[in-house]
Design a protein around this motif. Structure first.
Motif, short mmCIF file in Angstrom:
data_model
loop_
_atom_site.label_atom_id
_atom_site.label_comp_id
_atom_site.label_asym_id
_atom_site.label_seq_id
_atom_site.Cartn_x
_atom_site.Cartn_y
_atom_site.Cartn_z
N GLY A 10 -7.35 10.23 57.86
CA GLY A 10 -6.17 10.21 58.71
C GLY A 10 -4.87 9.88 58.01
O GLY A 10 -3.81 9.79 58.62
N ARG A 123 -3.20 7.77 64.78
CA ARG A 123 -3.03 9.17 64.38
C ARG A 123 -4.27 10.00 64.69
O ARG A 123 -4.17 11.11 65.19
CB ARG A 123 -2.86 9.24 62.87
CG ARG A 123 -1.44 9.12 62.42
CD ARG A 123 -1.45 9.55 60.97
NE ARG A 123 -0.19 9.28 60.34
CZ ARG A 123 0.07 9.59 59.09
NH1 ARG A 123 -0.85 10.14 58.34
NH2 ARG A 123 1.23 9.34 58.57
N ARG A 127 -5.01 13.44 67.22
CA ARG A 127 -4.95 14.59 66.34
C ARG A 127 -5.69 15.81 66.91
O ARG A 127 -6.76 15.70 67.47
CB ARG A 127 -5.57 14.17 65.01
CG ARG A 127 -5.82 15.24 64.04
CD ARG A 127 -6.04 14.64 62.70
NE ARG A 127 -7.46 14.51 62.41
CZ ARG A 127 -7.92 14.30 61.18
NH1 ARG A 127 -7.09 14.12 60.16
NH2 ARG A 127 -9.21 14.20 60.96
N ILE A 136 -3.37 20.90 61.11
CA ILE A 136 -3.61 19.69 61.90
C ILE A 136 -2.31 19.26 62.56
O ILE A 136 -1.25 19.32 61.93
CB ILE A 136 -4.15 18.58 60.97
CG1 ILE A 136 -5.56 18.95 60.52
CG2 ILE A 136 -4.18 17.23 61.68
CD1 ILE A 136 -6.03 18.18 59.35
N SER A 138 -0.33 16.48 65.60
CA SER A 138 -0.47 15.37 66.54
C SER A 138 -0.08 15.93 67.91
O SER A 138 0.63 16.93 67.99
CB SER A 138 0.41 14.20 66.13
OG SER A 138 1.71 14.43 66.54
N ASP A 163 -13.21 12.49 65.61
CA ASP A 163 -11.96 11.81 65.94
C ASP A 163 -12.07 11.03 67.25
O ASP A 163 -11.17 11.07 68.09
CB ASP A 163 -10.79 12.81 65.99
CG ASP A 163 -10.30 13.19 64.59
OD1 ASP A 163 -10.70 12.53 63.61
OD2 ASP A 163 -9.51 14.14 64.47
#
Ligand code: ADP
Ligand code: ZN
Length: 223
Positions: A10, A123, A127, A136, A138, A163
């Protein structure tokens, strides 16, 4: 130029590795992406790796090392690459060292991205990844729901299985116990390490890394 992007889960390794790969025009080798592709293809490797990855543990060294060997035999990797997600154990680091020496891959620069743990957890829980272009994001970067801001793919955005908060915590523990000692290995072997805070703006970090890469390349020419 051979770059190894190192750091906790991350911290932005994949994001930076992708930018560096485009700007330096050398391949990005992400062991995480290769494994996720193997899982999606339900290959022998994928079948072995899936459960391990979903729990946040590490895929056995022997499998990872042969995967890397196979990758390095590709002529595209001969002049340079950006390695992301490998080495993750001291045994992997030692094998990598041997392999790179054998293949006369010199000029290795380690990019060590740092970040604090709470920020990492935040994060990763926010994600999303694109199954098409592997970018990738956010949550805050998604403009239209279910549309990838990079390649425009529809319905390609997904939360990675690993995740989830409990798995994220485990990945951080695994990083501290199994992966962080690799840093010490690099130091003992006199590798050049460029350390940078992974919490800044993506572009600022990329520019700083590219500066460091340029300086490193010049030093190598002089000495
Ligand atoms: P992150 O850096 O965000 O944790 P990656 O995409 O690099 O994620 O890797 C995802 C998972 O793939 C890891 O948690 C691990 O299970 C597996 N993996 C990737 N690279 C390696 C490696 N070099 N050795 C062992 N397992 C690996
Ligand atoms: Zn995409």
């Amino acid at each position: 130029m051979f770059l190894i992007v190192f750091g906790a889960p991350g911290v932005g390794k994949g994001t930076q590795a992708k930018i560096l790969s485009e700007r330096l025009n050398i391949p990005h080798i992400s062991t995480g992406d290769i494994l996720r592709q193997a899982v999606a293809d339900a290959s022998e490797l994928g079948l072995k790796a899936k459960k391990i990855m979903d729990s946040g543990e590490l895929v056995p060294d022997s499998l990872m090392i042969s995967l890397i060997k196979e990758n390095f035999s590709n002529p595209k990797s001969a002049k340079g690459f950006i390695l992301d997600g490998f080495p993750r154990t001291v045994a992997q680091a030692a094998s990598l060292d041997n392999l790179m020496n054998e293949l006369k891959m010199n000029n290795v620069l380690i990019i060590y991205l740092t970040a604090n743990e709470d920020e990492i957890v935040k994060r990763l829980t926010q994600r999303l990844a694109c199954s098409e272009c592997k970018s990738i994001f956010s949550l805050s970067e998604i403009i239209e729901p279910d549309v990838c801001p990079n390649c425009g793919a529809l319905n390609g955005l997904y939360h990675r299985n690993d995740d989830k908060e409990d798995v994220i915590r485990n990945r951080i523990e695994v990083f501290k116990s199994a992966t962080l000692p690799v840093l010490n290995y690099f130091e003992l072997n006199n590798k050049k390490i460029f350390e940078i805070d992974g919490l800044g703006a993506i572009e600022d970090i990329a520019v700083e890394i590219l500066d460091a890469v340029e300086k490193f390349a010049k030093e190598k020419v002089v000495t």
